[in-house]
Design a protein around this motif. Structure first.
Motif, short mmCIF file in Angstrom:
data_model
loop_
_atom_site.label_atom_id
_atom_site.label_comp_id
_atom_site.label_asym_id
_atom_site.label_seq_id
_atom_site.Cartn_x
_atom_site.Cartn_y
_atom_site.Cartn_z
N LEU A 8 0.50 -1.20 0.30
CA LEU A 8 -0.01 -0.44 0.15
C LEU A 8 0.83 1.27 0.01
N THR A 9 0.74 2.28 -0.40
CA THR A 9 0.96 3.77 -1.20
C THR A 9 0.09 4.41 -0.83
N THR A 10 0.42 5.40 -0.10
CA THR A 10 -0.05 7.22 -0.58
C THR A 10 0.95 8.04 -0.52
N LYS A 11 0.63 9.57 -1.10
CA LYS A 11 1.12 10.27 -1.37
C LYS A 11 0.24 11.26 -0.78
N LEU A 105 5.32 15.67 10.51
CA LEU A 105 5.11 14.50 10.70
C LEU A 105 5.36 13.48 10.67
N LYS A 106 6.06 13.07 10.38
CA LYS A 106 6.51 11.70 10.12
C LYS A 106 7.51 11.19 11.82
N GLN A 107 7.20 12.57 12.37
CA GLN A 107 7.33 12.01 13.78
C GLN A 107 6.59 10.85 14.08
N PHE A 108 5.17 11.73 14.02
CA PHE A 108 4.48 10.42 14.16
C PHE A 108 4.51 9.23 13.43
N ARG A 109 4.25 7.98 14.96
CA ARG A 109 5.21 6.48 14.39
C ARG A 109 3.71 6.25 13.22
N VAL A 111 1.88 7.96 11.14
CA VAL A 111 1.58 8.35 10.15
C VAL A 111 3.38 7.69 9.31
N ALA A 112 4.45 6.99 9.89
CA ALA A 112 5.72 6.96 9.64
C ALA A 112 5.80 5.43 8.54
N THR A 113 4.58 4.90 9.86
CA THR A 113 4.84 3.01 9.03
C THR A 113 3.12 2.94 8.12
N ARG A 114 2.88 3.43 8.75
CA ARG A 114 1.15 3.56 7.91
C ARG A 114 0.40 2.47 8.15
N GLY A 119 -7.69 4.87 3.50
CA GLY A 119 -7.33 5.69 3.49
C GLY A 119 -7.68 7.15 4.65
N ALA A 120 -9.57 6.86 4.18
CA ALA A 120 -9.99 7.59 5.23
C ALA A 120 -9.27 7.62 6.22
N ASN A 121 -8.88 6.65 7.07
CA ASN A 121 -8.74 6.60 8.39
C ASN A 121 -7.28 6.72 8.74
N PHE A 122 -6.43 6.99 7.44
CA PHE A 122 -5.43 7.32 7.43
C PHE A 122 -4.70 8.92 7.39
N PHE A 123 -5.63 9.34 6.48
CA PHE A 123 -5.56 11.02 6.04
C PHE A 123 -6.44 11.66 7.73
N ALA A 124 -7.03 10.66 8.70
CA ALA A 124 -8.12 11.43 9.83
C ALA A 124 -6.46 11.40 10.96
N PHE A 125 -5.92 10.82 10.54
CA PHE A 125 -4.55 10.74 11.67
C PHE A 125 -3.77 11.50 11.17
N VAL A 126 -3.99 12.01 9.86
CA VAL A 126 -2.71 13.07 9.13
C VAL A 126 -3.51 14.57 9.55
#
Length: 142
Positions: A8-11, A105-109, A111-114, A119-126
């Protein structure tokens, strides 16, 4: 979001202010080109602002969209571009604010480990992590 051979990849696409705080965020599948998501990021941009972007956003359509909003593009030319545009290296150095935001942003584990599959859950945490970055920037140091 998108599946590739690596998984899985996300930009994450971001527009930040002069202090490196996020103003607008978007996510897209990892196999989408950056130019495809440039126009939604440019909505609501101020008249007379300078838009600093990397070579991934060097396209005639993106430059036209920036000028349509009354802003000035400062985007370096790709090496294979036929018509070269002028850009200021001194102004382009301010793009490090975007890079610093992504570093924070990548200091949040999470987000960094995905960890999130959706995608909606990931974006909510971003977005949540971005709000914490905003709060850290405005809290008192005294």
């Amino acid at each position: 979001m998108g599946r590739s051979r690596g998984g899985l990849t996300t930009k994450i696409h971001a527009r930040v202010d002069a202090q490196g705080r996020p103003v607008q965020l978007l996510i897209s599948p990892g196999n989408d080109h950056d130019v495809a998501h440039a126009e939604p990021l440019l909505e609501g941009i101020e008249h007379g602002a300078v838009v600093i972007a990397d070579k991934g956003y060097d396209a005639d359509g993106v430059r036209a969209c920036i000028r349509h909003h009354g802003a000035i593009p400062n985007i370096p030319n790709r090496s294979n571009r036929k018509t070269k545009f002028r850009w200021k290296k001194a102004i382009y150095r301010q793009r490090n604010h975007v890079e610093r935001f992504f570093n924070k942003l990548k200091q949040f584990r999470r987000v960094a480990t995905r960890y999130d599959k959706l995608g909606a859950n990931f974006f909510a945490f971003v977005k949540l992590a971005s709000m914490r970055i905003w709060l850290r920037s405005i809290e008192s140091t005294a």
